[in-house]
Design an enzyme around this catalytic site. Structure first.
Site, PDB file in Angstrom:
ATOM      1  N   HIS A 495      -7.331  -7.501  -0.065  1.00 38.65           N
ATOM      2  CA  HIS A 495      -7.239  -6.171   0.821  1.00 38.65           C
ATOM      3  C   HIS A 495      -8.297  -5.417   0.930  1.00 38.65           C
ATOM      4  O   HIS A 495      -8.933  -5.123   1.991  1.00 38.65           O
ATOM      5  CB  HIS A 495      -5.930  -5.173   0.604  1.00 38.65           C
ATOM      6  CG  HIS A 495      -5.950  -4.104   1.197  1.00 38.65           C
ATOM      7  ND1 HIS A 495      -4.765  -4.051   2.220  1.00 38.65           N
ATOM      8  CD2 HIS A 495      -6.471  -3.010   1.206  1.00 38.65           C
ATOM      9  CE1 HIS A 495      -4.910  -2.780   2.635  1.00 38.65           C
ATOM     10  NE2 HIS A 495      -5.847  -2.349   2.221  1.00 38.65           N
ATOM     11  N   GLU A 496      -9.024  -5.025  -0.199  1.00 39.66           N
ATOM     12  CA  GLU A 496     -10.025  -3.938  -0.245  1.00 39.66           C
ATOM     13  C   GLU A 496     -11.143  -4.916   0.102  1.00 39.66           C
ATOM     14  O   GLU A 496     -12.266  -4.207   1.041  1.00 39.66           O
ATOM     15  CB  GLU A 496     -10.458  -3.474  -1.724  1.00 39.66           C
ATOM     16  CG  GLU A 496      -9.449  -2.529  -2.221  1.00 39.66           C
ATOM     17  CD  GLU A 496      -8.956  -1.389  -1.370  1.00 39.66           C
ATOM     18  OE1 GLU A 496      -9.912  -1.016  -0.642  1.00 39.66           O
ATOM     19  OE2 GLU A 496      -7.977  -1.092  -1.528  1.00 39.66           O
ATOM     20  N   HIS A 499     -11.617  -4.295   3.933  1.00 37.58           N
ATOM     21  CA  HIS A 499     -12.446  -3.225   4.407  1.00 37.58           C
ATOM     22  C   HIS A 499     -13.931  -3.527   4.222  1.00 37.58           C
ATOM     23  O   HIS A 499     -14.713  -3.002   5.072  1.00 37.58           O
ATOM     24  CB  HIS A 499     -11.992  -2.020   3.325  1.00 37.58           C
ATOM     25  CG  HIS A 499     -10.653  -1.363   3.771  1.00 37.58           C
ATOM     26  ND1 HIS A 499     -10.201  -1.241   4.906  1.00 37.58           N
ATOM     27  CD2 HIS A 499      -9.664  -1.274   3.023  1.00 37.58           C
ATOM     28  CE1 HIS A 499      -8.951  -0.585   4.678  1.00 37.58           C
ATOM     29  NE2 HIS A 499      -8.674  -0.570   3.596  1.00 37.58           N
ATOM     30  N   HIS A 502     -15.508  -5.303   7.230  1.00 34.87           N
ATOM     31  CA  HIS A 502     -15.395  -4.698   8.387  1.00 34.87           C
ATOM     32  C   HIS A 502     -16.892  -3.663   8.118  1.00 34.87           C
ATOM     33  O   HIS A 502     -17.320  -3.490   9.404  1.00 34.87           O
ATOM     34  CB  HIS A 502     -14.067  -3.770   8.280  1.00 34.87           C
ATOM     35  CG  HIS A 502     -13.785  -3.043   9.474  1.00 34.87           C
ATOM     36  ND1 HIS A 502     -12.829  -2.085   9.731  1.00 34.87           N
ATOM     37  CD2 HIS A 502     -14.591  -3.216  10.744  1.00 34.87           C
ATOM     38  CE1 HIS A 502     -12.575  -1.812  10.925  1.00 34.87           C
ATOM     39  NE2 HIS A 502     -13.785  -2.351  11.684  1.00 34.87           N
TER      40      HIS A 502
END
EC number: 3.4.24.59
Length: 713
Positions: A495-496, A499, A502
């Site tokens: 999940h992290e 980011h 991105h």
């Protein structure tokens, strides 16, 4: 979770020059590819060994935190902030004395960048650095830059230089879409300070912003404050579950996983007992947000907060939440019946289902039905293996490799922090990720992504590489084994890293819309999408190997794990709908028609279904009301978008390079530089409706019958 430094921290952002967003932007044509370094090493091995001591550096020059020369000592923050403030003054003078044009936006962005490069870094250091002197110096730098931002927000001449550009239709039409959007975002943020109002109203707006900031900080502290009760009022046999000091028992949380029903009940009723000061603080916070929104031209705080998001307005959010609630209704009732059945089985004399029951009993059902004891999985998820798994995925999907790079002396704040270079097969070095993954004293217990430096195209044509930190709280390796992750930790890591990618994969011209600086309901899409990859056997089998034997994680164990997450998932989602609805009502029409507690009771009964417990006030522990005010729905909407992207583009083949390139081009490449719905449309090749979002979320709850067939073989 994203961590964004917002002046005021309250969603109605006071800071015109402050990117409290999360986002990415246009692919910078002609940016020179960087050469590959010979000092890079494979990422998997780097995370399964302890960091080597830097004996060769003992007499070398200290580089400073993140390679910033001034930050080799705490005093350097003063130098860095003074340099930034000096540069800001020169840029303000320059932009105010030149005719309006595209250059106006570039200078505004450079002004924003000069302040953010100090404050973003300081904002991380003030909570994460192990040395108090560094934390305090960083805190002071944040205050100093914050004061400057407030000053700039009320600089009428600066505002007018942007207004002249946006008022000239011919000039606006000549701007490319990204430049125009960034100019509008700066203006949009300016106006929340009331700069377009007369002098008296402007002062009122500034005062309200300051008051909201203070109330936010007080409320946030109060959400974690423990409650205490005289110990003779609690049965003695449950005392050992809590901290006892003198004649009092201290309750510092809900103890939701405690097997004893009485422990959970006591914790719920005592921890959520209303505190009069906190109640007054919340009422004032909501009221002042409403006053500020009305002052600057919006009917409610929610209307202001949702400008520029996927949802666009609170009416759409409520339509989304109500339709989702209707679709979940039958499934939620079945989940509650299943949980009630388990409670009756384990505790026949007290089988009424209460709000403190679902987390514990759904966990019992999950374990009983699927045998997903974490200790069975951990040996297959060494940290090095998981990092190598991410590396394999990014290489196949995007042509990107993660390399470990030895940091210079003084560059990192703790010796177990790893530095990763993110390298594209043809574009070269894209940026750096610092991995602060391990537990240590006084480190915040949260998994977060921090932007340290945003990417942007510089005046000389070179590209300012993005720098981010990923912060987790993983156990250290032991003498006998590397760091082993539970399935939940592995999913959080993916999940992290969503980011981080991105942040790395955009090439926005402007740092104001770099990386994760985009609307909140889009910002979680890339990170949630990574959870789908983390739960796909074809991806997991690439890296999940037993750290001792090298055996692959059996497919049926992955399937059981994935299906176990669907147990009582409708009830869990229904709870999120309740929280999101409550948030919308609190930030809707004011004055509120009744007390915040009465609204909680009504909303809980309508949108969750379990009874409200008298003399409790859960809303006083709802810390997301500060950072996600009127935007708590964002997690559900981001998950809906991520689900659709997964099913349309990656479910058939999670390593599809063409789909990966399209994902980068349509979604990751723009940050906040393009309207979020246009990015979603570009990726899905259609404009999704609210019904599409709801269907995507609900279909994720369906069990995969292949799992049952496999387990019965």
């Amino acid at each position: 979770m994203l961590y964004a430094w917002r002046l005021g921290g309250h969603g109605l952002r006071a800071a015109a020059l402050w990117p409290g967003r999360a986002g990415l932007g246009g692919l910078g044509a002609g940016i020179r590819a960087r050469e590959v370094s010979t000092s890079w090493s494979p990422v998997g091995a780097a995370f399964n060994v302890k960091p080597q001591g830097r004996r060769l550096d003992l007499f070398g020059e200290r580089r400073g935190l993140f390679g910033v020369p001034e930050l080799s000592a705490p005093e350097g923050f003063r130098i860095a902030q003074e340099n930034a403030l000096r540069k800001a003054d020169l840029l303000v003078e320059r932009v105010c004395s030149m005719p309006p044009g595209p250059q106006t936006v570039l200078i505004f962005d450079e002004l924003s960048d000069s302040l953010c490069r100090v404050a973003d870094l300081a904002d991380f250091v003030k909570i994460a650095h192990p040395e108090r002197a560094f934390r305090e110096a960083a805190e002071e730098a944040c205050r100093s830059i914050g004061t400057m931002v407030e000053k700039l927000n009320t600089n009428v001449e600066l505002y007018q230089s942007l207004q002249k550009l946006l008022a000239d239709k011919k000039l606006v039409d000549s701007l490319d879409p990204e430049t125009r959007r960034v100019a509008e975002l700066f203006m949009f943020d300016f106006e929340i300070s009331g700069i377009h109002l007369d002098k008296e109203k402007r002062k009122r707006a500034v005062d309200l912003n300051v008051k909201i900031l203070d109330l936010s900080n007080v409320f946030l502290m109060g959400t974690n404050f423990p409650n205490k009760i005289e110990k003779h009022l609690l049965p003695e046999h449950i005392h050992p579950n809590f901290v006892v000091t003198g004649n009092h028992v201290i309750i510092d949380g809900l103890h939701a996983e405690a097997p004893d029903d009485l422990v959970r009940e006591a914790a719920y009723k005592i921890f959520l007992y209303p505190n009069v000061g906190q109640l007054k603080c919340l009422e004032e916070l909501l009221s002042n947000r409403d006053l500020l929104a009305k002052l600057v031209g919006y009917s409610t705080y929610s209307h202001r907060a949702l400008q520029g998001t996927i949802a666009k307005n609170p009416e759409t959010v409520m339509q989304f939440l109500e339709k989702l609630s209707d679709k979940l209704s039958e499934r939620t009732i079945k989940d509650f019946e299943m949980i009630r059945g388990m409670k009756m089985k384990l505790n026949p004399q007290n089988s009424e289902l209460m709000p403190w029951d679902p987390p514990y009993y759904s966990g019992v059902i999950r374990a009983e039905r699927y045998n997903i004891e974490p200790s069975l999985y951990c040996p297959f998820f060494s940290l090095g293996a998981c990092m190598e798994g991410l590396n394999i995925l990014f290489t196949k999907l995007l042509g990107i490799t993660l390399y470990a790079e030895q940091p210079a002396k003084g560059e990192v704040w703790c010796e177990d922090v790893r530095k990763l270079a993110v390298v594209h097969e043809s574009e070269g070095l894209l940026g750096y990720i610092y991995c602060d993954f391990f537990q240590r004293a006084d480190k915040p217990h949260q998994d977060c992504h921090f932007t340290i430096r945003g990417g942007r195209l510089k005046e000389d044509g070179d590209y300012q590489l993005p720098v981010v930190v990923l912060m987790l709280n993983l156990p250290h390796s032991s003498r006998n084994s590397p760091t082993l992750l539970t399935p939940g930790m592995m999913e959080n890591l993916f999940h992290e890293m969503g980011h981080a990618m991105h942040s790395m994969l955009g090439r926005t011209r402007y740092q104001h819309v770099t990386g994760t600086r985009c609307p909140t309901d889009f910002a979680e899409v890339p990170s949630i999408l990574m959870e789908y990859f983390a739960n796909d056997y074809r991806v997991v089998t690439q890296f999940a190997r037993h750290y001792q034997t090298g055996q692959s994680l059996p497919k049926n164990m992955v399937s059981r794990l994935c299906e176990s997450k669907k147990v009582c998932a409708a009830a869990d989602m229904q709870l999120q709908v309740f929280y999101a609805t409550l948030d919308q009502i609190y930030h809707g029409k004011h004055p509120l028609r009744t007390s915040t507690t009465d609204i909680l009771r009504e909303t809980q009964e309508k949108f969750y279904g379990l009874p409200y417990v008298p003399n409790t006030a859960w809303q006083l522990r709802f810390s997301h009301l500060v950072g996600y005010g009127a935007k708590y729905y964002s997690y559900l909407m981001s998950r809906a978008v991520a689900s659709m992207v997964w099913k349309e583009c990656f479910q058939q083949d999670p390593f599809n390079r063409a789909a990966g390139e399209r994902y980068r081009r349509e979604m990751l490449a723009h940050g906040g530089g393009k309207e979020p719905m246009l990015m979603v449309q570009g990726m899905l090749q259609k404009c999704p409706s609210i019904d599409d979002f709801v269907s995507a979320l609900v279909s994720d709850l369906d069990l995969d019958f292949e799992t049952f067939l496999m387990d019965s073989e």
